[in-house]
Design a protein around this motif. Structure first.
Motif, PDB file in Angstrom:
ATOM      1  N   ALA A  59       0.694  -1.553   0.152  1.00  0.00           N
ATOM      2  CA  ALA A  59      -0.186   0.005   0.248  1.00  0.00           C
ATOM      3  C   ALA A  59       0.721   0.909   0.019  1.00  0.00           C
ATOM      4  O   ALA A  59       0.168   2.486  -0.529  1.00  0.00           O
ATOM      5  CB  ALA A  59      -0.880  -0.319   1.172  1.00  0.00           C
ATOM      6  N   ALA A  60       2.135   1.913   1.198  1.00  0.00           N
ATOM      7  CA  ALA A  60       2.872   2.209   0.932  1.00  0.00           C
ATOM      8  C   ALA A  60       3.270   2.469  -0.409  1.00  0.00           C
ATOM      9  O   ALA A  60       3.379   4.082  -1.296  1.00  0.00           O
ATOM     10  CB  ALA A  60       4.190   2.146   1.965  1.00  0.00           C
ATOM     11  N   VAL A  61       4.082   1.644  -0.950  1.00  0.00           N
ATOM     12  CA  VAL A  61       4.553   2.021  -2.251  1.00  0.00           C
ATOM     13  C   VAL A  61       3.833   2.521  -3.533  1.00  0.00           C
ATOM     14  O   VAL A  61       4.092   3.357  -4.154  1.00  0.00           O
ATOM     15  CB  VAL A  61       5.335   0.670  -2.635  1.00  0.00           C
ATOM     16  CG1 VAL A  61       5.735   0.651  -4.667  1.00  0.00           C
ATOM     17  CG2 VAL A  61       6.125  -0.187  -1.952  1.00  0.00           C
ATOM     18  N   HIS A  62       2.615   1.950  -3.412  1.00  0.00           N
ATOM     19  CA  HIS A  62       1.287   2.272  -4.375  1.00  0.00           C
ATOM     20  C   HIS A  62       0.529   3.639  -4.410  1.00  0.00           C
ATOM     21  O   HIS A  62       1.177   4.175  -4.925  1.00  0.00           O
ATOM     22  CB  HIS A  62       0.269   0.885  -3.945  1.00  0.00           C
ATOM     23  CG  HIS A  62      -0.570   1.495  -5.072  1.00  0.00           C
ATOM     24  ND1 HIS A  62      -0.850   0.972  -6.926  1.00  0.00           N
ATOM     25  CD2 HIS A  62      -2.003   2.466  -5.450  1.00  0.00           C
ATOM     26  CE1 HIS A  62      -2.304   1.587  -7.175  1.00  0.00           C
ATOM     27  NE2 HIS A  62      -2.782   2.104  -6.573  1.00  0.00           N
ATOM     28  N   ALA A  63       1.375   4.162  -2.934  1.00  0.00           N
ATOM     29  CA  ALA A  63       0.426   5.522  -2.820  1.00  0.00           C
ATOM     30  C   ALA A  63       2.065   5.932  -2.988  1.00  0.00           C
ATOM     31  O   ALA A  63       1.520   7.127  -4.290  1.00  0.00           O
ATOM     32  CB  ALA A  63       0.232   6.076  -1.168  1.00  0.00           C
ATOM     33  N   LEU A  64       3.138   5.677  -2.901  1.00  0.00           N
ATOM     34  CA  LEU A  64       3.795   6.267  -3.206  1.00  0.00           C
ATOM     35  C   LEU A  64       4.296   6.739  -4.680  1.00  0.00           C
ATOM     36  O   LEU A  64       4.899   7.762  -5.268  1.00  0.00           O
ATOM     37  CB  LEU A  64       5.765   6.041  -2.769  1.00  0.00           C
ATOM     38  CG  LEU A  64       6.931   7.085  -2.821  1.00  0.00           C
ATOM     39  CD1 LEU A  64       6.526   8.541  -2.736  1.00  0.00           C
ATOM     40  CD2 LEU A  64       7.911   5.671  -2.436  1.00  0.00           C
ATOM     41  N   ALA A  65       4.247   5.650  -5.623  1.00  0.00           N
ATOM     42  CA  ALA A  65       3.641   5.141  -6.752  1.00  0.00           C
ATOM     43  C   ALA A  65       2.893   6.382  -7.660  1.00  0.00           C
ATOM     44  O   ALA A  65       3.534   7.103  -8.751  1.00  0.00           O
ATOM     45  CB  ALA A  65       4.403   4.059  -7.245  1.00  0.00           C
ATOM     46  N   ALA A  66       1.982   6.373  -6.839  1.00  0.00           N
ATOM     47  CA  ALA A  66       1.192   7.373  -7.557  1.00  0.00           C
ATOM     48  C   ALA A  66       1.137   8.710  -7.396  1.00  0.00           C
ATOM     49  O   ALA A  66       0.889   9.756  -8.314  1.00  0.00           O
ATOM     50  CB  ALA A  66      -0.164   6.968  -6.662  1.00  0.00           C
ATOM     51  N   GLU A  67       1.409   8.948  -6.131  1.00  0.00           N
ATOM     52  CA  GLU A  67       1.965  10.295  -5.901  1.00  0.00           C
ATOM     53  C   GLU A  67       3.573  10.704  -6.602  1.00  0.00           C
ATOM     54  O   GLU A  67       3.827  12.053  -7.875  1.00  0.00           O
ATOM     55  CB  GLU A  67       2.347  10.527  -4.553  1.00  0.00           C
ATOM     56  CG  GLU A  67       1.495  10.432  -3.687  1.00  0.00           C
ATOM     57  CD  GLU A  67       1.118  11.768  -3.393  1.00  0.00           C
ATOM     58  OE1 GLU A  67       1.265  13.080  -4.155  1.00  0.00           O
ATOM     59  OE2 GLU A  67      -0.492  11.803  -3.576  1.00  0.00           O
ATOM     60  N   ILE A  68       4.606  10.139  -7.024  1.00  0.00           N
ATOM     61  CA  ILE A  68       5.288  10.392  -8.215  1.00  0.00           C
ATOM     62  C   ILE A  68       5.109  10.131  -9.606  1.00  0.00           C
ATOM     63  O   ILE A  68       4.884  11.330 -10.421  1.00  0.00           O
ATOM     64  CB  ILE A  68       6.336   9.485  -7.904  1.00  0.00           C
ATOM     65  CG1 ILE A  68       7.102   9.661  -6.752  1.00  0.00           C
ATOM     66  CG2 ILE A  68       7.573   9.105  -8.881  1.00  0.00           C
ATOM     67  CD1 ILE A  68       7.940   8.134  -6.285  1.00  0.00           C
ATOM     68  N   ALA A  69       3.697   9.866 -10.140  1.00  0.00           N
ATOM     69  CA  ALA A  69       3.363   9.972 -11.570  1.00  0.00           C
ATOM     70  C   ALA A  69       2.523  11.109 -11.342  1.00  0.00           C
ATOM     71  O   ALA A  69       1.936  10.915 -12.576  1.00  0.00           O
ATOM     72  CB  ALA A  69       2.506   8.123 -11.495  1.00  0.00           C
ATOM     73  N   GLY A  70       2.456  11.428 -10.312  1.00  0.00           N
ATOM     74  CA  GLY A  70       1.051  13.166 -10.600  1.00  0.00           C
ATOM     75  C   GLY A  70      -0.583  12.597 -10.278  1.00  0.00           C
ATOM     76  O   GLY A  70      -0.519  13.520 -10.434  1.00  0.00           O
ATOM     77  N   GLU A  71      -0.491  11.712  -9.867  1.00  0.00           N
ATOM     78  CA  GLU A  71      -1.360  10.799  -9.734  1.00  0.00           C
ATOM     79  C   GLU A  71      -2.231  11.815  -8.552  1.00  0.00           C
ATOM     80  O   GLU A  71      -1.502  12.094  -7.654  1.00  0.00           O
ATOM     81  CB  GLU A  71      -2.219   9.731  -9.520  1.00  0.00           C
ATOM     82  CG  GLU A  71      -1.902   9.159 -10.541  1.00  0.00           C
ATOM     83  CD  GLU A  71      -1.000   7.451 -10.786  1.00  0.00           C
ATOM     84  OE1 GLU A  71      -2.224   7.364  -9.608  1.00  0.00           O
ATOM     85  OE2 GLU A  71      -1.366   6.725 -11.669  1.00  0.00           O
ATOM     86  N   HIS A  72      -3.818  12.878  -8.619  1.00  0.00           N
ATOM     87  CA  HIS A  72      -4.189  12.760  -7.434  1.00  0.00           C
ATOM     88  C   HIS A  72      -4.940  11.757  -6.556  1.00  0.00           C
ATOM     89  O   HIS A  72      -5.692  11.298  -6.648  1.00  0.00           O
ATOM     90  CB  HIS A  72      -5.944  13.884  -7.966  1.00  0.00           C
ATOM     91  CG  HIS A  72      -5.814  14.416  -6.963  1.00  0.00           C
ATOM     92  ND1 HIS A  72      -6.329  14.040  -6.034  1.00  0.00           N
ATOM     93  CD2 HIS A  72      -6.472  15.990  -6.501  1.00  0.00           C
ATOM     94  CE1 HIS A  72      -7.066  15.447  -4.908  1.00  0.00           C
ATOM     95  NE2 HIS A  72      -7.350  15.767  -5.573  1.00  0.00           N
ATOM     96  N   SER A  73      -4.249  12.191  -5.192  1.00  0.00           N
ATOM     97  CA  SER A  73      -4.545  11.197  -4.412  1.00  0.00           C
ATOM     98  C   SER A  73      -6.170  11.700  -3.673  1.00  0.00           C
ATOM     99  O   SER A  73      -5.664  12.561  -2.840  1.00  0.00           O
ATOM    100  CB  SER A  73      -3.426  10.971  -3.038  1.00  0.00           C
ATOM    101  OG  SER A  73      -3.281   9.961  -2.798  1.00  0.00           O
ATOM    102  N   THR A  74      -6.265  10.958  -3.076  1.00  0.00           N
ATOM    103  CA  THR A  74      -7.414  11.409  -2.015  1.00  0.00           C
ATOM    104  C   THR A  74      -6.812  10.845  -0.204  1.00  0.00           C
ATOM    105  O   THR A  74      -7.598  12.061   0.205  1.00  0.00           O
ATOM    106  CB  THR A  74      -8.391  10.124  -1.368  1.00  0.00           C
ATOM    107  OG1 THR A  74      -8.675   9.082  -1.629  1.00  0.00           O
ATOM    108  CG2 THR A  74      -8.973  10.429  -2.899  1.00  0.00           C
ATOM    109  N   ARG A  75      -5.655  10.804  -0.266  1.00  0.00           N
ATOM    110  CA  ARG A  75      -4.482  10.103   1.097  1.00  0.00           C
ATOM    111  C   ARG A  75      -5.910   9.655   2.405  1.00  0.00           C
ATOM    112  O   ARG A  75      -6.205  10.119   2.770  1.00  0.00           O
ATOM    113  CB  ARG A  75      -4.268  11.422   1.263  1.00  0.00           C
ATOM    114  CG  ARG A  75      -3.276  12.019   0.364  1.00  0.00           C
ATOM    115  CD  ARG A  75      -2.308  12.683   1.079  1.00  0.00           C
ATOM    116  NE  ARG A  75      -1.025  12.696   0.031  1.00  0.00           N
ATOM    117  CZ  ARG A  75      -0.382  14.352   0.249  1.00  0.00           C
ATOM    118  NH1 ARG A  75      -1.062  15.617   0.267  1.00  0.00           N
ATOM    119  NH2 ARG A  75       0.455  14.629  -0.852  1.00  0.00           N
TER     120      ARG A  75
END
Length: 127
Positions: A79-95
């Motif tokens: 879950a942490a790696v997935h969230a970090l990869a999404a942030e790096i890719a510029g995807e909007h995260s709801t956190r």
């Protein structure tokens, strides 16, 4: 304090108020709680049940073996790696919070509840 000393100190406060079961925030703290119980001449789990959290590798080898909640480490890492990869890719995260199930690993540090009418006493109060 997530230390043996922190667990021992917190357990002493709980024991002073008559608690017969203690759930700790870490396995290391649970070792301190066991130390506090045994220092009073009480027994784990006959007088006081203790539960840790983490399921550290050596907890099955303690005396008594520690009942603990096993964290899903692989799922947490994923879950942490997935969230970090999404942030790096510029995807909007709801956190939004991620809720993962833990497994209760029952071992020798827990048992039936002590009698409600007779809270554990220190050896000094026994006559």
């Amino acid at each position: 304090m997530f230390t043996v000393e922190g667990g021992q100190s917190a357990a002493n406060e709980l024991l002073d108020s008559g608690h017969t079961a203690i759930v700790c925030a870490s396995d290391v703290m649970a070792l301190g709680a066991i130390r506090a119980v045994q220092a009073r001449g009480l027994r784990v789990p006959e007088d006081v049940s203790i539960v840790g959290f983490d399921d550290s590798p050596l907890m099955a080898l303690t005396n008594p073996p520690l009942t603990t909640l096993r964290q899903p480490v692989a799922a947490i890492a994923h879950a942490a790696v997935h969230a970090l990869a999404a942030e790096i890719a510029g995807e909007h995260s709801t956190r939004s919070p991620v809720v993962l199930a833990s497994d209760l690993v029952v071992r020798g540090s827990t048992g039936p509840a002590a009698a409600a009418s007779a809270p554990p006493r220190s050896p000094r109060s026994r006559r």
